[in-house]
Design a protein around this motif. Structure first.
Motif, mmCIF file in Angstrom:
data_model
loop_
_atom_site.group_PDB
_atom_site.id
_atom_site.type_symbol
_atom_site.label_atom_id
_atom_site.label_comp_id
_atom_site.label_asym_id
_atom_site.label_seq_id
_atom_site.Cartn_x
_atom_site.Cartn_y
_atom_site.Cartn_z
ATOM 1 N N TYR A 1 0.837 -1.191 0.000
ATOM 2 C CA TYR A 1 0.000 0.000 0.000
ATOM 3 C C TYR A 1 0.877 1.247 0.000
ATOM 4 C CZ TYR A 1 -3.554 -3.327 1.544
ATOM 5 O OH TYR A 1 -4.392 -4.399 1.627
ATOM 6 N N LEU B 1 0.076 6.573 3.888
ATOM 7 C CA LEU B 1 -1.084 7.416 4.153
ATOM 8 C C LEU B 1 -0.773 8.864 3.794
ATOM 9 C CD1 LEU B 1 -2.198 6.026 7.640
ATOM 10 C CD2 LEU B 1 -3.154 5.471 5.409
ATOM 11 N N ASN C 1 -9.760 -2.298 3.558
ATOM 12 C CA ASN C 1 -9.209 -2.432 4.911
ATOM 13 C C ASN C 1 -8.619 -1.113 5.414
ATOM 14 O OD1 ASN C 1 -6.953 -2.195 3.343
ATOM 15 N ND2 ASN C 1 -5.924 -4.035 4.094
ATOM 16 N N TYR C 2 -9.051 0.002 4.816
ATOM 17 C CA TYR C 2 -8.464 1.289 5.156
ATOM 18 C C TYR C 2 -8.678 1.656 6.619
ATOM 19 C CZ TYR C 2 -6.161 5.465 3.413
ATOM 20 O OH TYR C 2 -5.226 6.432 3.150
ATOM 21 N N ARG D 1 -5.977 0.266 8.773
ATOM 22 C CA ARG D 1 -4.730 1.024 8.662
ATOM 23 C C ARG D 1 -4.790 2.299 9.508
ATOM 24 N NH1 ARG D 1 -3.079 2.244 2.770
ATOM 25 N NH2 ARG D 1 -1.090 2.686 3.832
ATOM 26 N N HIS E 1 -4.369 1.382 13.179
ATOM 27 C CA HIS E 1 -2.972 1.067 13.486
ATOM 28 C C HIS E 1 -2.115 2.319 13.581
ATOM 29 C CE1 HIS E 1 1.211 -0.042 12.360
ATOM 30 N NE2 HIS E 1 0.974 -1.060 13.178
ATOM 31 N N GLU E 2 -2.350 3.267 12.682
ATOM 32 C CA GLU E 2 -1.519 4.470 12.646
ATOM 33 C C GLU E 2 -1.868 5.460 13.746
ATOM 34 O OE1 GLU E 2 1.268 7.301 11.224
ATOM 35 O OE2 GLU E 2 0.998 5.198 10.668
ATOM 36 N N SER F 1 -13.064 6.504 7.107
ATOM 37 C CA SER F 1 -12.648 5.802 5.888
ATOM 38 C C SER F 1 -13.794 5.669 4.905
ATOM 39 C CB SER F 1 -12.074 4.425 6.239
ATOM 40 O OG SER F 1 -13.062 3.589 6.818
ATOM 41 N N SER G 1 -9.179 7.842 1.242
ATOM 42 C CA SER G 1 -7.747 8.011 1.475
ATOM 43 C C SER G 1 -7.395 9.393 2.010
ATOM 44 C CB SER G 1 -6.973 7.740 0.174
ATOM 45 O OG SER G 1 -7.439 8.568 -0.874
ATOM 46 N N SER H 1 -6.790 10.424 6.604
ATOM 47 C CA SER H 1 -5.592 10.704 7.393
ATOM 48 C C SER H 1 -5.343 12.203 7.536
ATOM 49 C CB SER H 1 -4.379 10.009 6.774
ATOM 50 O OG SER H 1 -4.356 10.191 5.374
#
Length: 652
Positions: free
Chosen positions: A45, A48, A492-493, A496, A499-500, A512, A517, A520
């Motif tokens: 990927y 971000l 699955n954004y 991510r 996690h971030e 999301s 995208s 973030s």
């Protein structure tokens, strides 16, 4: 002596053994001998997005209007079709100016059933009425449904919809219809329709009455966020070079001595400044208000009539939707009522964590500027839902309700023979309609959200056919164009983001699924301060807010303040990147809080006003005007009068 049949059997046996050996050997090689590929999860990927250049400001877009000698195209109207047309034209190389009198999706385009669909009811009519026109409409919409899912993957998703079956004879009828729906979708089909047993249906939808349930048929359609799709189209158009402005009112169509359009006079509703905007072509994409522009077009001076006129091209009807808490329906599957008491179809769908119910179909004589649902229409929807729900459907559970205008279109050319058009269905089309006036005005009307892209493509094709441009024009690009937020997006954004940024799952899914995208960018603001992490309903609470904020009554700390995933960071993002100019722009359209929970939206008005006041430099008069107008607007969203004070709605 061996017979021919014995020899044949022997050969077939040998061939089967050889084939089995080859298959077995291949499996052994692939699974046990060949080295597996190295994992590439981390690098599969793109990183971000942590920052983006700030888009052109509103002042810069206005400067572009003032400094451009002549645009190739002016689009009047910032709904789905208008912004879609601007995207299509800009990506082909045309210099486009779009003018919207209010905000993007401020009308019909924010008040749909939130479905990207072909229309099962149109398919039924096509079969029983042997109507090729209805069938063509279904096939067209099914193709465009696939386009929406492909070009805006963060805003659109596949939604299974169940049809409860309470009589055995209905089962083959409904299932055959679902399979035909799959078949006509062709390669754009989503998933295969199926039948669920009574037990499985009850497990998926325990709130549905199963006392006489036989089974359910399930088909699949698309679900999406309409107003966010609309604003994404507007911003995508800007990123492709278009000049797109909200709160610009078209006062007059400009004509030359040969009665041909050459531009418009438009007023910036924020400053009162008027602009003379020249253009080669003008497109009328004002939806239910198409007749207003046509009336100006019919006037020799291009001005509106002195007295309001009844609509002629548009045959308006009101469609009301109601939002209820999540326990009124299953989380991941919708419900279709195939035949209401008056013969309509009604949906009960999961949407943004709530249950969306609708719609009604009430004919209107004219097009109201701000349609409001009647209590009768709200009760009509609740009564239909009660047929399926095992517990009482309470009026107090309604979180929000709204009315949108469905603009069926009639060809104006059929009204030139003495027909007034009022109340007439002569020339009525079920699909969209593109009309070219003698002055050169191109009007696009009718259709529905799902077919917005094809409507836009045909509109631009018509403009290119009717006008000459001194430049090379590309073919249509929008079949491949991905809207902002859809770039590098994956399903699955949300994982991510968790996690971030270590955020709750509900917030990650909300961001999301609505910003893709670009989520973030909001979370970078979110992590800057504890204040930015707060729900917007607490934005004006003194104990949390920065020094310039004020304490607002009614913003008491409670669980409800944290029940909706709309934060101050999201508001600041919208101010920076999404051209919000009023509190309602944010509360109703960039986010959907007013549509999901009008009471919470009312409690958030004060905080949103305080933040916007500082960012947009409002004076005291403007601040109070914005506050009052926001509360007045949200107060029409079907909540009981006990939830608000009428004096809050008075605009000074």
């Amino acid at each position: 002596m061996p017979t021919f049949s014995n020899i044949l059997k022997s050969k077939l046996t040998q061939s089967a053994l050889v084939g089995a050996g080859l298959v077995g050997g291949t499996v052994i090689y692939l699974d046990f001998i060949r080295s597996p590929n190295a994992p590439n999860l981390v690098n599969s990927y793109k990183p971000l997005i942590k920052s983006l250049p700030k888009p052109p400001s509103r002042d810069q877009l206005l400067e572009n209007v003032e400094n451009t000698k002549k645009f190739d195209m002016i689009v009047i109207g910032g709904g789905a079709t208008g912004t879609g047309t601007a995207v299509d034209a800009a990506t082909r190389g045309l210099n486009v100016c779009l003018l919207e009198q209010n905000d993007f999706a401020s009308g019909t385009s924010s008040k749909s059933t939130k479905m990207a669909h072909g229309g099962v009811r149109y398919l039924e009519k096509a079969v029983f009425q042997l109507s090729k026109a209805q069938l063509d409409l279904v096939i067209e919409a099914l193709n465009e449904r696939g386009n929406m899912l492909r070009t805006a993957p963060h805003l659109c998703s596949v939604l299974p919809i169940m049809i409860p079956v309470y009589k055995w004879w209905q089962a083959p009828y409904f299932f055959a219809g679902c399979k035909m729906y799959d078949w006509f979708a062709g390669h754009q089909g989503l998933r295969s329709s199926t039948i669920l047993s009574k037990e499985t249906t009850s497990a998926l939808a325990p709130m549905v009455d199963a006392s006489n349930l036989k089974l359910s048929c399930v088909y699949h359609d698309g679900s999406f966020n309409d107003s966010r799709m609309n604003s994404s189209l507007a911003i995508t158009a800007i990123e492709n070079g278009a000049t797109v402005l909200n709160y610009m009112k078209v006062d007059q169509l400009l004509k030359n001595s040969e009665n041909k359009l050459e531009g418009v006079l438009a007023t910036d509703l924020e400053t009162g400044k008027q602009y003379n905007i020249q253009a080669t072509s003008v497109v009328n994409a004002t939806g239910p208000f198409a007749d207003k522009i046509l009336e100006m077009d019919n006037d020799p001076q291009g001005k509106p009539p002195a007295t309001p006129q009844a609509p002629k091209m548009i045959v308006p009807s009101s469609g009301v939707h109601v939002v209820l808490p999540e326990y009124y329906g299953p989380q991941n599957i919708g419900l279709l009522d195939p035949s209401t008491s008056d013969g309509r179809v009604m949906f009960f769908l999961p949407w943004q964590g709530k249950v969306l119910c609708g719609t009604t179909d009430t004919p209107l004589k004219d097009v109201p500027a701000s349609p409001v649902p009647t209590e009768e229409e709200i009760q009509d929807i609740l009564q239909e839902l009660q047929k399926y729900i095992v517990f009482p459907v309470n009026r107090d559970d309604v979180l929000s309700a709204w009315s949108g205008i469905r603009p069926l279109a009639r060809n104006p050319d059929t009204l030139l023979n003495g027909s007034s058009g009022a109340g007439s269905t002569q020339g009525l089309v079920r699909s969209h309609l593109i009309h070219s006036s003698p002055t050169g005005l191109i009007t696009i009307s009718g259709g529905k959200w799902t077919t917005y892209r094809e409507m836009a493509e045909e509109t631009v094709d018509t403009v290119i056919k009717n006008f000459k441009f001194d430049k090379e024009i590309k073919p249509c690009q929008t079949n491949q164009l991905v809207l902002i937020g859809g770039e590098d997006y994956s399903k699955n954004y949300s994982a991510r983001l968790i996690h971030e940024y270590r955020i709750p799952l509900k917030l990650a899914k909300h961001l999301s699924h609505n910003y893709g995208s670009r989520s973030s960018l909001i979370l970078e603001l979110y992590r800057q301060s504890d204040y930015n992490k707060l729900p917007i309903t607490l934005a004006a609470t003194k104990s949390f807010s920065p020094s310039e904020a004020v304490e607002s009554e009614g913003n008491n700390l409670s669980y409800q303040n944290f029940d909706e995933p709309f934060t101050i960071a999201e508001l600041k993002y919208s101010l920076k990147y999404e051209y919000i100019r009023t509190p309602v722009d944010f509360l109703a359209r960039r986010t959907r809080l007013a549509f999901l929970n009008a009471r919470q939206a009312l409690s958030a008005v004060d905080g949103v006003v305080e933040i916007m006041k500082n960012d947009l430099n409002w004076d005291a008069t403007t601040t109070e005007k914005m506050r009052s107008e926001a509360k007045a607007y949200i107060g029409t969203f079907g909540i009981n009068s006990k939830d608000f004070d009428v004096k809050d709605f008075i605009v000074q």
